[in-house]
Every structure is written in structure tokens, then in C-alpha cells.
Design a protein around this motif. Structure first.
Motif, PDB file in Angstrom:
ATOM      1  N   TYR A 145      71.352 147.917  92.485  1.00 39.00           N
ATOM      2  CA  TYR A 145      72.338 147.383  93.015  1.00 39.00           C
ATOM      3  C   TYR A 145      73.808 148.234  92.954  1.00 39.00           C
ATOM      4  CZ  TYR A 145      75.336 143.665  94.626  1.00 39.00           C
ATOM      5  OH  TYR A 145      76.615 142.759  95.334  1.00 39.00           O
ATOM      6  N   GLU A 195      60.446 138.221  85.098  1.00 41.34           N
ATOM      7  CA  GLU A 195      61.587 138.705  85.785  1.00 41.34           C
ATOM      8  C   GLU A 195      61.503 139.047  87.208  1.00 41.34           C
ATOM      9  OE1 GLU A 195      64.600 139.516  84.266  1.00 41.34           O
ATOM     10  OE2 GLU A 195      63.506 138.285  82.635  1.00 41.34           O
ATOM     11  N   PRO A 210      69.440 138.934  87.132  1.00 37.39           N
ATOM     12  CA  PRO A 210      69.699 139.413  85.481  1.00 37.39           C
ATOM     13  C   PRO A 210      70.906 138.836  85.080  1.00 37.39           C
ATOM     14  CG  PRO A 210      69.133 141.230  87.163  1.00 37.39           C
ATOM     15  CD  PRO A 210      69.387 139.978  88.100  1.00 37.39           C
ATOM     16  N   ARG A 214      69.532 145.977  88.394  1.00 36.65           N
ATOM     17  CA  ARG A 214      70.440 146.668  87.218  1.00 36.65           C
ATOM     18  C   ARG A 214      70.341 148.182  87.566  1.00 36.65           C
ATOM     19  NH1 ARG A 214      72.492 143.492  83.572  1.00 36.65           N
ATOM     20  NH2 ARG A 214      71.031 141.677  82.758  1.00 36.65           N
ATOM     21  N   ARG A 215      69.446 148.647  88.232  1.00 40.89           N
ATOM     22  CA  ARG A 215      69.103 149.947  88.805  1.00 40.89           C
ATOM     23  C   ARG A 215      69.652 150.296  90.163  1.00 40.89           C
ATOM     24  NH1 ARG A 215      63.421 153.634  88.907  1.00 40.89           N
ATOM     25  NH2 ARG A 215      64.442 155.427  89.677  1.00 40.89           N
ATOM     26  N   SER A 249      65.977 141.581  93.895  1.00 40.75           N
ATOM     27  CA  SER A 249      65.189 141.506  92.725  1.00 40.75           C
ATOM     28  C   SER A 249      63.695 140.849  93.313  1.00 40.75           C
ATOM     29  CB  SER A 249      65.685 140.421  92.069  1.00 40.75           C
ATOM     30  OG  SER A 249      64.710 140.169  90.912  1.00 40.75           O
ATOM     31  N   ASN A 259      64.635 146.470  90.598  1.00 38.75           N
ATOM     32  CA  ASN A 259      65.546 146.082  89.572  1.00 38.75           C
ATOM     33  C   ASN A 259      67.023 146.091  90.029  1.00 38.75           C
ATOM     34  OD1 ASN A 259      66.806 145.316  87.232  1.00 38.75           O
ATOM     35  ND2 ASN A 259      65.285 146.443  85.915  1.00 38.75           N
ATOM     36  N   MET A 294      74.836 139.347  85.691  1.00 34.85           N
ATOM     37  CA  MET A 294      75.199 139.562  87.129  1.00 34.85           C
ATOM     38  C   MET A 294      75.296 138.508  88.010  1.00 34.85           C
ATOM     39  SD  MET A 294      72.399 142.756  88.145  1.00 34.85           S
ATOM     40  CE  MET A 294      73.283 143.330  89.444  1.00 34.85           C
ATOM     41  N   VAL A 304      71.746 140.164  95.111  1.00 37.89           N
ATOM     42  CA  VAL A 304      71.197 140.465  93.841  1.00 37.89           C
ATOM     43  C   VAL A 304      69.936 140.073  93.946  1.00 37.89           C
ATOM     44  CG1 VAL A 304      71.218 140.058  91.436  1.00 37.89           C
ATOM     45  CG2 VAL A 304      73.397 140.899  92.825  1.00 37.89           C
TER      46      VAL A 304
END
Length: 393
Positions: free
Chosen positions: A72, A382, A49, A69-70, A62, A67, A52, A58
Motif C-alpha cells: 500500500y 488475515e 492490519p 503493509r508491503r 488485502s 499484504n 492502518m 487498504v
């Protein structure tokens, strides 16, 4: 339906002059990947993302369908889970590299120190380095340090593989009591390790000594939904890399041990292929990860990178494709991130992705590489949506 994701770590690259403006993927003899590209759908996947760091932690989180962002929290907790270290909510887990350094970082893996040698050095640090934390042995240069205290999660230390050749004092942490303690541990390890018998013996064998630790990638224990509940699939991982195993632990996936899998260029590709093919009988989802192209990229070795891609294609992917004929099955092949040989570290660019198998409509792509897939029907997705796309396309 069964689902397979095959990750060639760091496989994507940039065009190289020595390859006449082509990438290792374009040059490599990879008939299975090219055949999948022709029979399936292709596109690009944004596994990192925006904003990051382009770490394998990461990117693979993914790809595994979570996700970043939620979910990690850091690399260290993943390594802890892999080696069975239980973390309390107040613990910060650091990745602990055994490195070789003088005034600069010479080698981020201490000449790929053997695991037995590394374990002896880690044990000595617990005995002689003053800290309320504790060191834990892992695999080769990849070890662990755990310490309690909220301030440790805020310490900033760069990954050592990103700063090889850089002056040490430009990259040591400082500015808070917790950062000062981490710096003191890193610098204090030098006197202990440089005089150690293991390192004297390594020097005698023509190996670089592991004469310092580098602490980085810390974080707290993540909270992840079990994969089986999130996707309704019984899954397993096949990898030699601790952080991928750690992701598997937190996701509730079975980590399948493969004898001879090393996480390096000498890994047993044939064994990985055999174990992956056999696992299809029991599991609905397989996450198969091969580290070798990434190691070649970090070393700046284009020939080894091409060889690693070819070995993945012939001995891992080929064996999986043979086994897939027995089942209704879909497969995705992709890197987690590029590790260009000229850059020698990860970059966050989107990666080329194939999705093929039962019910997948072919598009116009005829070969698998960083540029051909841009003409594919998948477009740009994504990374954490890959499994969702695999199940619904």
C-alpha cells in the motif's frame, strides 16, 4: 477450479436499537447468503492490519491477496491508474473530492455531483488555480490531483467523509511548504468554484454546490506482482469504483465495464449479476465489488443499507450462484470493512466471511451475519490470505 470473491462494501454493522438490537445483515432478507453460510465454512477476516486506516483501498488490497503493509502506498495512485494517468516515480497523486462546505464540511460528495458537471469544474481549476500540479476529472465527486515532489507524500489530510460537520480550519494541512501549498489550493478553490455557472445551475435545481476541493489520500505509484504470476489465475474485476479499478490495473486484472453500474445506491444490480455470470466463462478469478451498502452507511440510512444488502443477495449473488453450477467453483462473500450507520464511517473491525463451493466442508453456521460466523471453522484469518485459503482448503 474457478474462484469468485463478492464484496458488499461496508456491509457489516453494529446492533441498532431501531432494529431491536440486530444488525442490517441480521434483518435483511438474504436467502442466498444464508444458504451459502449453511453449505460452506465461515469465520472472520481481518482486512485492515493493526495500525492502518480502515480505508476501502487498504481493505480491498488485502482481500485481493496483497499484504497492505508491503504494497500500500496511498489511495490517489489507485485512482490515477483507474483513469489512465501515468505516474512518474517522483509524482504524488492525491484524491480530489469536490465537496460542499461553509465554515464546516457539509457534504463530502457535493450532493453526488454528476460527472459532466464535475469535469467542467475540474477543467476550470486547471485554468485558474495557480499550481505546478494538474487536476484530472474522474467520476462524480471522485477526481485526481497530481504534483511532483517528495515532500507531498508526507502531507497529512484526513478523508472528508470522516470529518463531515467538523470545522474546516481544524483539519486543513500546514507545517511545511508542501502542506501549505495543498492548503492554499483547497482554500483557493472556493472563490473559483462558488462563482462558477455549474454551481449556480445546481443551486437553481435544488442541489448543493460543489464549492470547494478536498485533497487527501496521496501516494506514489505502487509496485505489485501481477495477479496471474502470484496466484496462477486469469482474473477480472467488476466494480464502479475507481480505486478498485486501480487495484485491478496494478494487479494486471481485466476491469470489466458494466453499463448502469454507478458506485451508488442506484447502481444496476441486475447488470452486475449478468456480467459476473458471463465472465465466469472466460476468467478463473472474479473480484465483484458493490459499493451501495457503504454509501448507505455513510449516510446513516439503515433502511437503504438493508435494501442494498437484499439487492446484492437477490440480483448479484443469486445470478452468480446460478452460473457457478456450470463449473468447479468456490466463492467467498464478505464486506471489505464495516461502515456502521451510527458511526457513518469505516471501522477496522474484522468482517464476517463465507467460503463455499466445491470441496468446502460445511461447519455449524446456519446464517450469515457478524455474530453467527464466529462459531465457524475458519476462525480469524488475515485478509491477504483469503485467496490462499480459498485455493488450499
Amino acid at each position: 477450479m474457478k474462484y469468485v470473491i463478492l464484496v458488499g462494501d461496508g456491509m457489516a454493522d453494529y446492533p441498532l436499537d431501531e432494529l431491536d438490537g440486530r444488525t442490517p445483515l441480521q434483518v435483511a432478507d438474504k436467502p442466498n447468503m444464508d444458504q451459502l453460510a449453511e453449505k460452506g465454512a465461515c469465520g472472520l477476516l481481518r482486512t485492515v492490519p493493526e495500525g492502518m486506516e480502515a480505508g476501502s483501498d487498504v481493505a480491498n488490497l488485502s482481500i485481493m491477496g496483497y499484504n497492505p503493509r508491503r504494497y500500500y502506498t496511498g489511495r490517489g495512485p489507485l485512482e490515477a491508474a483507474s483513469i489512465g494517468v501515468e505516474l512518474s516515480p517522483e509524482d504524488a497523486a492525491f484524491r480530489c473530492n469536490l465537496i460542499n462546505a461553509d465554515e464546516r464540511i457539509v457534504d463530502f460528495n457535493a450532493d453526488h455531483i454528476e460527472t459532466d458537471d464535475a469535469a467542467e469544474l475540474i477543467d476550470t481549476l486547471n485554468t485558474h488555480l495557480e499550481t505546478p500540479g494538474r487536476f484530472y476529472p474522474g467520476v462524480s465527486y471522485r477526481n485526481l490531483f497530481v504534483i511532483t515532489g517528495a515532500g507531498y507524500t508526507d502531507v497529512r489530510v484526513e478523508p472528508p467523509h470522516d470529518i463531515v460537520g467538523e470545522p474546516l480550519d481544524h483539519h486543513l494541512p500546514g507545517g511545511s511548504p508542501e502542506a501549505d501549498h495543498i492548503r492554499e489550493l483547497m482554500l483557493g478553490s472556493r472563490e473559483i468554484l462558488e462563482s462558477h455557472r455549474v454551481n449556480h445551475e445546481r443551486i437553481a435545481r435544488g442541489k448543493r454546490p460543489a464549492n470547494m476541493i478536498w485533497l487527501w489520500g496521496q501516494g506514489t505509484r505502487p509496485s505489485m506482482e501481477p495477479f496471474a504470476e502470484k496466484y496462477g489465475l486469469k482474473g477480472a474485476t467488476i466494480t464502479a469504483v475507481d480505486l478498485i479499478k486501480g487495484l485491478g490495473v496494478y494487479a494486471g486484472l481485466k476491469n470489466i465495464h458494466v453499463p448502469g453500474a454507478t458506485g451508488y445506491l442506484d447502481t444496476d444490480y441486475r447488470a452486475k449479476g449478468r456480467y459476473a455470470a458471463a465472465a465466469l466463462e472466460e476468467y478463473d478469478f472474479l473480484f465483484v465489488h458493490v459499493e451501495a451498502p457503504d454509501e448507505a452507511g455513510h449516510a446513516g440510512d439503515v433502511e437503504e443499507k438493508i435494501k442494498a444488502i437484499e439487492n446484492i443477495d437477490h440480483f448479484v449473488l443469486g445470478r452468480i450462484l446460478d452460473a457457478m453450477t456450470e463449473y468447479d467453483c468456490r466463492i467467498s462473500v464478505l464486506p471489505d470493512h464495516p461502515t456502521p450507520v451510527e458511526v457513518k464511517t469505516h471501522v477496522p473491525d474484522p468482517v464476517p466471511c463465507i467460503l463455499a463451493g466445491d470441496g468446502i466442508e460445511p461447519d455449524a453456521v446456519k446464517s450469515y451475519d457478524e455474530f453467527s460466523v464466529r462459531e465457524g471453522s475458519l476462525g480469524l484469518e488475515e485478509g491477504h490470505r483469503l485467496i490462499e485459503v480459498m485455493k488450499t482448503l
